[in-house]
Design an enzyme around this catalytic site. Structure first.
Site, short mmCIF file in Angstrom:
data_model
loop_
_atom_site.label_atom_id
_atom_site.label_comp_id
_atom_site.label_asym_id
_atom_site.label_seq_id
_atom_site.Cartn_x
_atom_site.Cartn_y
_atom_site.Cartn_z
N PRO A 274 -9.69 -1.51 -4.18
CA PRO A 274 -8.56 -1.29 -2.92
C PRO A 274 -9.05 -2.81 -2.27
O PRO A 274 -8.96 -3.81 -1.97
CB PRO A 274 -10.68 -1.07 -2.79
CG PRO A 274 -11.39 -1.59 -3.30
CD PRO A 274 -10.98 -1.88 -4.96
N GLY A 275 -7.97 -1.96 -1.34
CA GLY A 275 -7.63 -3.27 -0.86
C GLY A 275 -7.54 -2.73 1.33
O GLY A 275 -8.76 -2.66 1.53
N ARG A 276 -6.76 -2.19 1.63
CA ARG A 276 -6.74 -1.38 2.78
C ARG A 276 -8.49 -1.13 2.90
O ARG A 276 -8.77 -1.03 4.58
CB ARG A 276 -5.60 -0.56 3.06
CG ARG A 276 -5.64 0.40 4.15
CD ARG A 276 -4.75 1.73 4.27
NE ARG A 276 -3.93 1.61 3.56
CZ ARG A 276 -2.71 1.01 4.08
NH1 ARG A 276 -2.13 0.72 5.10
NH2 ARG A 276 -1.43 0.76 3.34
N CYS A 342 12.85 -10.77 20.21
CA CYS A 342 14.46 -10.16 20.49
C CYS A 342 14.68 -8.97 18.86
O CYS A 342 15.23 -9.30 18.51
CB CYS A 342 15.24 -11.18 20.49
SG CYS A 342 14.20 -12.45 21.90
N TYR A 370 -3.45 -6.08 6.14
CA TYR A 370 -1.74 -5.70 6.14
C TYR A 370 -1.22 -5.99 7.66
O TYR A 370 -0.24 -5.58 8.05
CB TYR A 370 -1.15 -4.15 5.37
CG TYR A 370 -1.08 -3.67 4.34
CD1 TYR A 370 -1.00 -4.63 2.94
CD2 TYR A 370 -2.62 -3.41 3.69
CE1 TYR A 370 -1.76 -4.89 1.41
CE2 TYR A 370 -2.82 -2.62 2.34
CZ TYR A 370 -2.36 -3.89 1.62
OH TYR A 370 -2.50 -3.23 0.21
C1 LIG Z 1 -1.66 -3.12 -2.99
C2 LIG Z 1 -2.16 -3.17 -3.73
C3 LIG Z 1 -3.69 -2.60 -4.22
C4 LIG Z 1 -4.10 -2.07 -3.35
O1 LIG Z 1 -3.87 -1.13 -2.65
P1 LIG Z 1 -4.39 -0.24 -1.53
O2 LIG Z 1 -3.63 0.45 -0.59
O3 LIG Z 1 -4.44 -1.27 -0.03
O4 LIG Z 1 -5.73 -0.24 -1.75
C5 LIG Z 1 -4.34 -2.06 -5.71
N1 LIG Z 1 -3.66 -2.44 -6.66
C6 LIG Z 1 -2.64 -2.72 -6.51
C7 LIG Z 1 -1.69 -3.69 -8.02
C8 LIG Z 1 -1.35 -2.92 -5.48
O5 LIG Z 1 -0.32 -3.89 -5.62
#
Ligand SMILES: *Cc1c(COP(=O)(O)O)cnc(C)c1O
Length: 414
Positions: A274-276, A342, A370
């Site tokens: 997980p990222g977001r 711009c 992000y």
């Molecule tokens: C960007 C990415 C993630 C994270 O995605 P989210 O939508 O931010 O959870 C996980 N795995 C890979 C391979 C990614 O490129």
């Protein structure tokens, strides 16, 4: 209370009044809540508690050292996509044995660094990459742990720019071609096949495509096991969405239950990336109104943050809620909130009903993911400072860039 909230009309994050913070630290300013970051991580731990698992935070969502360190202390692993992100994880005291390395274009020096560090797994995306990795590992006298990123060809029903799991896209190998790749890999001397991974897209609000992808991956894992290729982990990637404008947040606990059923009786460990969903709602961007430009057709609020600070609106027409930091009894007007860059595409929000005066502060909510990590120096703009709030405490986790710093590596001709 770890979401932004008002006390006497003043917007707070945890116990910190954001107007005071902006006076002290300047704008544009990224502000994160420690409680919100920790709560998001714990929600993952709880959702997957029934399944042996590893949460590998996707560093690209927000690669601040302080955030990486916070997650490392909670036991997180990391999903990296470059040698630079590996260096960050190591600096932040992340455990290399919990690092998975994704990405379609890994360079030789990046492979070497990751092998030296002893990462958990390379998420390999092509045959050429597999052979390069075998050669690089051989030169170092090492064996590289490998997972193949398969493309399960399910439609994640998200924005085309953040959809990654369909056949036509550059990521991964078609799931039908994976068995042959696994056989090739199993025969290479400096490769050890340990897992499988996929990542179908981002900002998924309905998690059923993730479960569909999981089913396709399980079928492949079982077919490989029948041939004697046994895997240790199944990595289902990231992609869980967040609420940006009042959408119902996805049911993470429900997804955890679906996976727990599927994993019952299996021997592999579940990995998620997980990222977001770990950082997005834990951060906001503060900006100050420089000018109000009122017109017959449109009003513009020109603020001191721009697309270089928060690129998502310009890049994907993404929506970030924009609110006044101090609620005041001024009449509301409809504004396009734009930056000073711009480019016509330099907008942060369009047609927003706001009561604003020149000099007022606004907050762009849900900017933790992000945001800073995609920021740039376009228009020679130093990047924003970053603050982590912890109850009433304020930690400066990244200084504002300086004009001097921006020019530091440049040379005039002799
Ligand atoms: C960007 C990415 C993630 C994270 O995605 P989210 O939508 O931010 O959870 C996980 N795995 C890979 C391979 C990614 O490129």
């Amino acid at each position: 209370m770890n979401a932004p909230h008002r006390i006497d009309g003043r917007l707070h994050l945890e116990g910190v009044a954001l107007d005071t913070l902006a006076e002290r630290c300047g704008t544009p300013l990224y502000v994160y809540s420690r409680a919100a970051l920790e709560a998001a991580y714990r929600a993952y731990e709880e959702a997957f508690a029934a399944t042996p698992h590893l949460i590998c935070y996707a560093v690209k969502a927000n690669s601040s050292l302080a955030l990486l360190n916070l997650f490392a202390r909670m036991g997180a692993g990391f999903d990296i996509v470059s040698g630079g992100e590996l260096a960050r994880v190591l600096s932040a005291q992340g455990d290399p044995r919990k690092v998975v390395f994704s990405g379609v274009g890994k360079r030789v020096d990046e492979m070497r660094a990751a092998l030296e560090a002893g990462i958990l797994c390379f998420n390999v995306e092509s045959t050429s990459e597999l052979h390069r990795l075998n050669r690089v590992a051989g030169e170092l006298g090492k064996v590289a742990p490998v997972s193949f990123r398969v493309n399960p060809d399910v439609d994640p029903k998200t924005h085309p720019y953040i959809s990654t799991g369909l056949k036509e896209n550059k990521f991964g190998v078609p799931i039908a071609e994976a068995p042959a790749l696994y056989r090739t890999a199993a025969a290479l001397p400096h490769i050890r096949v340990t897992g499988i991974d996929c990542h179908i897209g981002s900002q998924l609000l309905d998690l059923s495509p993730l479960a569909d992808a999981a089913d396709r991956v399980f079928a492949l894992v079982d077919a490989l096991a029948a041939e004697g290729i046994a895997l240790e982990h199944i990595d289902l990637g990231g992609g869980v969405g967040i609420s940006y404008r009042g959408e119902t947040a996805p049911d993470l606990a429900g997804y955890g239950r679906v996976l727990a059923e599927r994993f019952a009786g299996r021997r592999e460990t579940l990995i998620v990336e997980p990222g977001r969903s770990l950082v997005g709602n834990a951060g906001l961007l503060l900006a100050r109104v420089e000018y109000l430009k009122l017109g017959a057709d449109k009003n513009f609020a020109i603020v001191d943050a721009a697309m270089n600070d928060l690129m998502r609106p310009a890049l994907y027409e993404a929506y970030h809620e924009i609110v006044e930091v101090i609620a005041r009894p001024l009449p509301k007007r409809r504004y396009d909130v734009v930056g000073p860059i711009c480019e016509t595409g330099d907008f942060l929000g369009s047609a927003r009903e706001l009561s604003l005066d020149e000099g007022d502060l606004v907050a762009l909510l849900s900017s933790g993911a992000y945001g800073m990590s995609m920021s740039s120096n376009y228009n020679s703009r130093p990047r924003a400072a970053e603050i982590l709030v912890d109850k009433k405490e304020i930690h400066l986790i990244r200084e504002r860039e300086t004009q001097e710093g921006l020019m530091a590596g440049e040379r005039l001709l002799d």
